[in-house]
Design an enzyme around this catalytic site. Structure first.
Site, PDB file in Angstrom:
ATOM      1  N   HIS A  37       0.641  -1.607   0.172  1.00  0.00           N
ATOM      2  CA  HIS A  37      -0.275   0.125   0.124  1.00  0.00           C
ATOM      3  C   HIS A  37       1.587   1.028  -0.199  1.00  0.00           C
ATOM      4  O   HIS A  37       0.610   2.015  -0.011  1.00  0.00           O
ATOM      5  CB  HIS A  37      -0.809  -0.316   1.396  1.00  0.00           C
ATOM      6  CG  HIS A  37      -0.385   0.325   2.372  1.00  0.00           C
ATOM      7  ND1 HIS A  37      -0.348  -1.029   3.306  1.00  0.00           N
ATOM      8  CD2 HIS A  37       0.167   1.512   3.141  1.00  0.00           C
ATOM      9  CE1 HIS A  37       0.373  -0.482   4.825  1.00  0.00           C
ATOM     10  NE2 HIS A  37       0.301   0.992   4.688  1.00  0.00           N
ATOM     11  N   ASP A  67       0.280  -7.457   1.687  1.00  0.00           N
ATOM     12  CA  ASP A  67       0.955  -6.347   0.986  1.00  0.00           C
ATOM     13  C   ASP A  67       2.261  -6.428   1.096  1.00  0.00           C
ATOM     14  O   ASP A  67       2.485  -5.295   2.040  1.00  0.00           O
ATOM     15  CB  ASP A  67      -0.070  -5.921   2.338  1.00  0.00           C
ATOM     16  CG  ASP A  67       0.475  -3.657   2.645  1.00  0.00           C
ATOM     17  OD1 ASP A  67       0.652  -3.816   1.724  1.00  0.00           O
ATOM     18  OD2 ASP A  67      -0.194  -3.466   3.657  1.00  0.00           O
ATOM     19  N   GLY A 139       3.624   6.877   7.785  1.00  0.00           N
ATOM     20  CA  GLY A 139       4.564   6.817   7.872  1.00  0.00           C
ATOM     21  C   GLY A 139       5.136   6.385   8.287  1.00  0.00           C
ATOM     22  O   GLY A 139       6.888   5.911   7.548  1.00  0.00           O
ATOM     23  N   ASN A 140       5.005   5.000   9.139  1.00  0.00           N
ATOM     24  CA  ASN A 140       5.559   4.463   9.830  1.00  0.00           C
ATOM     25  C   ASN A 140       5.882   2.861   8.701  1.00  0.00           C
ATOM     26  O   ASN A 140       6.121   1.632   8.696  1.00  0.00           O
ATOM     27  CB  ASN A 140       5.838   3.599  11.266  1.00  0.00           C
ATOM     28  CG  ASN A 140       5.978   4.271  12.288  1.00  0.00           C
ATOM     29  OD1 ASN A 140       5.807   5.631  12.966  1.00  0.00           O
ATOM     30  ND2 ASN A 140       7.700   4.108  11.915  1.00  0.00           N
ATOM     31  N   SER A 141       4.289   2.984   7.931  1.00  0.00           N
ATOM     32  CA  SER A 141       4.158   1.729   7.092  1.00  0.00           C
ATOM     33  C   SER A 141       5.285   1.160   6.290  1.00  0.00           C
ATOM     34  O   SER A 141       5.760   1.878   5.306  1.00  0.00           O
ATOM     35  CB  SER A 141       2.660   1.305   6.333  1.00  0.00           C
ATOM     36  OG  SER A 141       1.872   1.866   6.866  1.00  0.00           O
ATOM     37  N   GLY A 197     -10.663 -25.718  -4.014  1.00  0.00           N
ATOM     38  CA  GLY A 197     -11.582 -25.193  -4.899  1.00  0.00           C
ATOM     39  C   GLY A 197     -12.829 -26.347  -3.839  1.00  0.00           C
ATOM     40  O   GLY A 197     -13.572 -26.998  -4.054  1.00  0.00           O
ATOM     41  N   VAL A 198     -13.264 -25.991  -2.208  1.00  0.00           N
ATOM     42  CA  VAL A 198     -14.247 -26.684  -1.809  1.00  0.00           C
ATOM     43  C   VAL A 198     -14.734 -25.113  -1.124  1.00  0.00           C
ATOM     44  O   VAL A 198     -13.944 -23.802  -0.894  1.00  0.00           O
ATOM     45  CB  VAL A 198     -13.559 -26.951  -0.909  1.00  0.00           C
ATOM     46  CG1 VAL A 198     -12.615 -28.405  -1.354  1.00  0.00           C
ATOM     47  CG2 VAL A 198     -12.360 -26.356  -0.274  1.00  0.00           C
TER      48      VAL A 198
END
Length: 270
Positions: A37, A67, A139-141, A197-198
């Site tokens: 992000h 992410d 901003g720490n992301s 597929g379940v």
């Protein structure tokens, strides 16, 4: 006001929007890990190093589900690189250090402890966040979370806050996941995932049946159908690991290499 209306009507001026985030170097050649992000939909990415050097980066690969993104700069000389730690050994109460670029101020460090493990924020099946009380802010992301040995055990990615600023509840993606996704992005540029597929449902343990994941429906012709799974089967293990929730099973299958096989233990009603 007139300028705003003129711009909205005629579109003669395109506003530039800039965002700031964090990241950390994992290879001296200039390979950097950050949050998806932070760099998603960016026209250009500029990396500012701690000494003030600015380098243009290119996107190697990104994975929206976890992410995680990997970018590359070309430095004039090898860069100091962080070392991966093992997030699986981190425990509640352990001291940690969070690094990043809060509010675009530049390199900052904060300290705290691990408050909880395995937090699910509802973002997806891969949610398994480390909760920390070390102050992190917008901003720490993408910044690293270090243990006391100086190794990266997580990537700071989210905060819970009614004010928009740190209230001591932050979340980091465990290094166990980040390192694996980053390695695959470096190798292939994208992530290929297994798909069962379940349709599934959690099944609590009873006196007659163990805890597991109940198969509600099977897509005809899908991987599970070809493997012989049928509605009503109770899946208790995948690749030797106990399965307690549908979310955990989907995560186990998605994390497995595509094109291969996973051993599954089931209990089938007669």
């Amino acid at each position: 006001e007139l300028r705003r209306r003129f711009r909205e009507r005629f579109g003669v001026e395109r506003e530039q929007v800039s965002g700031a985030g964090s990241g950390f170097i994992i290879d001296p050649s200039g390979v950097i890990v950050t949050n998806n992000h932070v760099v998603a939909n960016a026209d250009s990415i500029i990396v500012s190093l701690s000494d003030g050097t600015q380098l243009r980066a290119r996107l190697i690969g990104a994975d929206e589900l976890t992410d995680v993104a990997v970018i590359q700069v070309t430095p004039a000389a090898p860069l100091p690189a962080a070392q991966w730690g093992d997030s699986r050994t981190a425990e509640v109460g352990d001291w940690v250090i969070a690094c990043g670029n809060p509010f675009g101020l530049g390199g900052s460090v904060s300290a705290g402890i691990i408050s909880a493990r395995g937090r699910d924020l509802g973002a997806g099946v891969f949610d398994d966040f480390i909760q920390i009380d070390a102050p992190i802010n917008p901003g720490n992301s993408g910044g690293p979370l270090f243990d006391t040995d100086g190794r990266v055990i997580g990537m700071n990615s989210a905060i819970f806050s009614p004010t928009g600023s740190s209230v001591g509840i932050g979340f980091a993606i465990p290094s166990e996941l980040v390192a694996r996704i980053a390695a695959e992005l470096r190798a292939h540029g994208s992530i290929a995932r297994g798909w069962p597929g379940v349709s599934l449902q959690d099944q609590a343990g009873t006196g007659h049946h163990p805890q597991g994941v109940r198969v509600v429906a099977v897509q005809r012709g899908g991987p599970a159908w070809a493997a012989g799974l049928r509605p009503g089967d109770l899946i208790t293990k995948v690749a030797g690991e106990p399965m307690r929730t549908a979310r955990g099973l989907i995560r186990a299958v998605a994390a497995a290499p595509t094109g291969g096989a996973l051993p599954v233990v089931i209990e089938r009603q007669a």
